[in-house]
Enzyme design. Structure first.
Site, PDB file in Angstrom:
ATOM      1  N   CYS A  73       0.840  -1.190   0.000  1.00 30.04           N
ATOM      2  CA  CYS A  73       0.000   0.000   0.000  1.00 30.04           C
ATOM      3  C   CYS A  73       0.878   1.244   0.000  1.00 30.04           C
ATOM      4  O   CYS A  73       2.055   1.191   0.384  1.00 30.04           O
ATOM      5  CB  CYS A  73      -0.911   0.006   1.230  1.00 30.04           C
ATOM      6  N   HIS A 116      -5.938  -1.346  -2.102  1.00 29.12           N
ATOM      7  CA  HIS A 116      -5.654  -2.636  -1.488  1.00 29.12           C
ATOM      8  C   HIS A 116      -6.771  -3.649  -1.727  1.00 29.12           C
ATOM      9  O   HIS A 116      -6.515  -4.858  -1.838  1.00 29.12           O
ATOM     10  CB  HIS A 116      -5.442  -2.461   0.024  1.00 29.12           C
ATOM     11  N   ASN A 156       0.137 -14.298  -9.304  1.00 24.92           N
ATOM     12  CA  ASN A 156      -0.513 -15.311  -8.478  1.00 24.92           C
ATOM     13  C   ASN A 156      -1.657 -14.614  -7.755  1.00 24.92           C
ATOM     14  O   ASN A 156      -1.436 -13.632  -7.063  1.00 24.92           O
ATOM     15  CB  ASN A 156       0.450 -15.887  -7.438  1.00 24.92           C
ATOM     16  N   HIS A 167      -2.619  -7.596  -1.405  1.00 25.45           N
ATOM     17  CA  HIS A 167      -2.684  -6.439  -2.304  1.00 25.45           C
ATOM     18  C   HIS A 167      -2.567  -6.901  -3.755  1.00 25.45           C
ATOM     19  O   HIS A 167      -1.768  -7.790  -4.065  1.00 25.45           O
ATOM     20  CB  HIS A 167      -1.548  -5.470  -1.969  1.00 25.45           C
ATOM     21  N   HIS A 169      -1.152  -7.516  -6.990  1.00 23.24           N
ATOM     22  CA  HIS A 169       0.216  -7.359  -7.481  1.00 23.24           C
ATOM     23  C   HIS A 169       0.636  -8.602  -8.263  1.00 23.24           C
ATOM     24  O   HIS A 169       0.005  -9.652  -8.188  1.00 23.24           O
ATOM     25  CB  HIS A 169       1.203  -7.140  -6.327  1.00 23.24           C
TER      26      HIS A 169
END
Length: 347
Positions: A73, A116, A156, A167, A169
């Site tokens: 974040c 998030h 993933n 989060h 990503h």
């Protein structure tokens, strides 16, 4: 797109990718971090001939932190994170706990959004286009490093996959070797060229389009289908219609159309198992040609998207046959998977 390169407190590289050209990124990482110390080592298996990364330092990596302690974040209200600024569009930084480091390659983290609670499927087409631009830029940057042979951009998603940070990503690996899976594809492509005189990837795409039963969606610049011998319960391969070896060589038409196509696929994945089901766990993986390899010109960039969930509340485990012998057993016929993915198209 505006690209801003800076460094974190321990010397790792951080890159901001912003949609607005006038964005200023001058926030400084205030954390008292020690220099990164890694123990990454590549070992070759003499029986299989493949490589294994030994990285014991990863035992100390951040594991399922609460949302208010998420390191991905933005830095806000006195709580410092890996991103010093208080907002961002897309951010990429060197992994603090890399599987590959130094002469053994490079690992990066790609933060898709500062929100998030979002997922990639929640992004706008403009945001998804910015992520594609970041993937492409990082592929070009890592290609310039002499120690990197192949770049792997992937995401993933979901605790079932093993994700330790909630989060939204992904990651980018710069391997110092050609990966075993890519070597298999290159060998198959070379054998096909020798036997038929044509390109294997082109022929696979043409066969799927002609058959049609496994095609999920098709546009002017992309085609997505469940492969004939799918390994996973729900697995989709996405190809640009013009064959290119890596992300750097996508043409403008494919780049423009990609966000719409990819977001549609991700949203369909979340509807596979019906309303009320938790988000579908998945792995999304870009397959790019190695930078220096026999057969690079025959390789086709493509994205493979798959889930380990085989039905509501049940996962596909890699048990004896899969883990012990690399022989997959798929419970969902590819034609049935494709039909379901067509059924759940956006309205």
């Amino acid at each position: 797109m505006k690209k801003t390169v800076t460094t974190l407190a321990d010397g790792r590289e951080l890159i901001y990718y912003d949609a607005a050209e006038d964005t200023v990124r001058d926030a400084v990482d205030q954390r008292p971090l020690d220099p990164v110390s890694t123990s990454s080592e590549i070992r070759r298996d003499p029986l299989l001939g493949d490589a294994v990364a030994i990285a014991s330092h990863r035992q100390a990596r951040t594991y399922h932190p609460p949302a208010d302690a998420c390191p991905l974040c933005p830095t806000r209200e006195g709580r410092h994170s890996e991103i010093p600024d208080d907002h961002y569009d897309v951010a990429v930084f060197e992994n603090r706990f890399p599987s590959l480091a130094g002469d053994s390659g490079r690992c990066e983290v790609v933060c898709f959004t500062s929100d998030h609670d979002a997922s990639f499927a929640d992004l706008t087409e403009e945001q998804a286009a910015l992520v594609l631009a970041a993937w492409t830029d990082r592929t070009a940057a890592l290609a310039a490093l002499g120690r990197v042979t192949q770049v792997f951009c992937f995401e993933n998603r979901g605790a079932e996959i093993g994700v330790t940070l909630g989060h939204p990503h992904g990651q980018i690996y710069g391997y110092p070797f050609v990966t075993p899976r890519t070597e298999l594809m290159l060998r198959s492509a070379a054998r096909h060229r020798e036997e038929t005189g044509s390109n294997l990837f082109d022929d696979v795409v043409a066969r799927e389009e002609k058959d049609g039963s496994r095609v999920v969606l098709a546009t002017d610049h992309w085609i997505a289908f469940v492969p004939y011998a799918a390994h996973w319960p729900y697995e989709v391969h996405l190809y640009p219609r013009r064959r290119v070896p890596d992300l750097r060589e996508l043409d403008e038409g494919a780049r423009t159309e990609f966000p719409q196509v990819y977001l549609e696929l991700l949203r369909r994945f979340d509807r596979i198992f019906g309303p009320g089901e938790p988000p579908t766990p998945y792995i999304s993986a870009w397959h790019q040609a190695p930078f220096v390899a026999d057969g690079r010109e025959d390789f086709a960039l493509h994205l493979e998207l798959f889930t380990i969930r085989r039905t509501s509340g049940k996962l596909k485990f890699l048990a004896g046959s899969e883990s012990g012998m690399s022989v997959f057993i798929n419970d969902v016929p590819p034609e049935a998977a494709a039909e379901r993915l067509r059924e759940v198209a956006s309205q």
